[in-house]
Design an enzyme around this catalytic site. Sequence first.
Site, PDB file in Angstrom:
ATOM      1  N   ASN A  46       0.822  -1.221   0.000  1.00 13.17           N
ATOM      2  CA  ASN A  46       0.000   0.000   0.000  1.00 13.17           C
ATOM      3  C   ASN A  46       0.852   1.266   0.000  1.00 13.17           C
ATOM      4  OD1 ASN A  46      -2.428  -1.479   0.125  1.00 13.17           O
ATOM      5  ND2 ASN A  46      -2.287  -1.626   2.346  1.00 13.17           N
ATOM      6  N   HIS A 132     -14.490  -1.347   6.276  1.00 13.54           N
ATOM      7  CA  HIS A 132     -13.362  -2.126   6.783  1.00 13.54           C
ATOM      8  C   HIS A 132     -13.759  -2.915   8.029  1.00 13.54           C
ATOM      9  CE1 HIS A 132      -9.345  -2.815   8.632  1.00 13.54           C
ATOM     10  NE2 HIS A 132      -8.975  -2.901   7.368  1.00 13.54           N
ATOM     11  N   GLU A 174     -15.988   4.425   4.037  1.00  9.68           N
ATOM     12  CA  GLU A 174     -14.590   4.660   3.687  1.00  9.68           C
ATOM     13  C   GLU A 174     -14.534   5.672   2.558  1.00  9.68           C
ATOM     14  OE1 GLU A 174     -11.888   1.247   3.432  1.00  9.68           O
ATOM     15  OE2 GLU A 174     -13.549  -0.014   4.094  1.00  9.68           O
ATOM     16  N   SER A 178     -10.931  -0.573   0.570  1.00 10.45           N
ATOM     17  CA  SER A 178      -9.631  -1.233   0.539  1.00 10.45           C
ATOM     18  C   SER A 178      -9.577  -2.463  -0.344  1.00 10.45           C
ATOM     19  CB  SER A 178      -9.208  -1.619   1.960  1.00 10.45           C
ATOM     20  OG  SER A 178     -10.159  -2.487   2.552  1.00 10.45           O
ATOM     21  N   ASP A 201     -13.390   6.894   7.004  1.00 11.08           N
ATOM     22  CA  ASP A 201     -12.049   6.330   7.095  1.00 11.08           C
ATOM     23  C   ASP A 201     -11.409   6.495   5.719  1.00 11.08           C
ATOM     24  OD1 ASP A 201      -9.787   4.757   7.074  1.00 11.08           O
ATOM     25  OD2 ASP A 201     -10.727   3.010   7.983  1.00 11.08           O
ATOM     26  N   HIS A 204      -7.070   4.916   2.410  1.00 13.96           N
ATOM     27  CA  HIS A 204      -6.530   4.682   1.077  1.00 13.96           C
ATOM     28  C   HIS A 204      -6.695   5.888   0.153  1.00 13.96           C
ATOM     29  CE1 HIS A 204      -5.832   0.392   1.861  1.00 13.96           C
ATOM     30  NE2 HIS A 204      -6.906   0.492   2.621  1.00 13.96           N
ATOM     31  N   LYS A 233      -0.130   3.824   4.438  1.00 16.34           N
ATOM     32  CA  LYS A 233      -0.298   3.718   2.988  1.00 16.34           C
ATOM     33  C   LYS A 233       0.553   4.792   2.306  1.00 16.34           C
ATOM     34  CE  LYS A 233      -3.749   1.109   4.582  1.00 16.34           C
ATOM     35  NZ  LYS A 233      -3.986   0.893   6.020  1.00 16.34           N
TER      36      LYS A 233
END
Length: 381
Positions: A46, A132, A174, A178, A201, A204, A233
Amino acid sequence: MSWQYRISAALDERRTANAFRTRFVGESDGTGFIHDGQRYRNFSGNDYLGFSRHPAIIGAWQQGAQRYGVGSGGSGHVTGFHQAHHELEHTLADWLGYQRALLFISGFSANQAVIQALMQKEDRIVADRLSHASLLEAASLNPATLRRFQHNDVGSLQALLSKPLSGQQLVVTEGVFSMDGDSAPLAEIHAIKGTALMMVDDAHGIGTFGEGGRGSCAAANVKPDILVVTFGKAFGLSGAAVLCSDDLADYLLQFARHLIYSTAMPPAQAHALSTAVAIIRKADDARARLARHIDYFRRQMAHIPLQLARSTTAIQPILVGDNQRTLHVAERLRARGLWVTAIRPPTVPVGSARLRVTLSAAHEDSDIDALLEALDDLSRE
């Protein structure tokens, strides 16, 4: 049923389903993963901007270790909150446009801490179905009611939010998912959330999207009530932070058990993270290079008979479906010097096993061409 029987049965079930997880001992040299003396081109990390090997960030950590030592020495509520932590929190809050930032040892603990501290029995958590594991686990263990809306479906979310409730509501999603690599409709979610708090969140998305790398929310011109960013990440390090208001930060400092009872991250790490923030803010060239890699990979994959997920991010999943077939393809790629991890249930839904390809600004064009050539060959076997 004995403990041994229970454990053995669970392990046998995983093996039979080709879902048994295995760790590999190795080390990274940036875009390579070295295992058993062999170097593989790494398409499973990542490290989206390649900053885990950035000399200035490495130097800052070394400088921090010389100044602060290698550990914090305690919880931030006792003696573990150092000047480096204080400076990083202020830097993050200023950069991302919030009154406060609170540091956590990991994104998992940050998500768990916020949900467990905030939500009560009469409340409702409304979370994207593909959120997640750290978010969904915290929600399921909480006394509040958990309701999951259909993935990225604002209509499904609105229907759940409109149901009668005596307590408060928390909307959870998110920024970039992910395992699928797609992005949440943040502006639409923000527009219909009403009095609910919105928690995003952006593990990423931070660093790779938005002006100055400020993430998915900035790119969507949205400011959620609670923003979680992680440093494992695009930052190339580890740890996390929760961005929020003054009052909510003070509340978490009183009631977030993961924050109160955990040893704080090493101050040397916080010092390195402050350097990483400064570099990320100016990393337009790295973000542009990553975007070119993503565009090139997707254009070339259009000519290869494999099912590529609909993603415009660094996460480019290739959907295979069957666990055994996914493992086989991953093994065949390793035989050609390419490290691409097979992701299987329960990490993803049953029947959606995949190769989770991740791209980095640090990849060379030749790395991506090697992967494309191998995928093309394997697709025709």
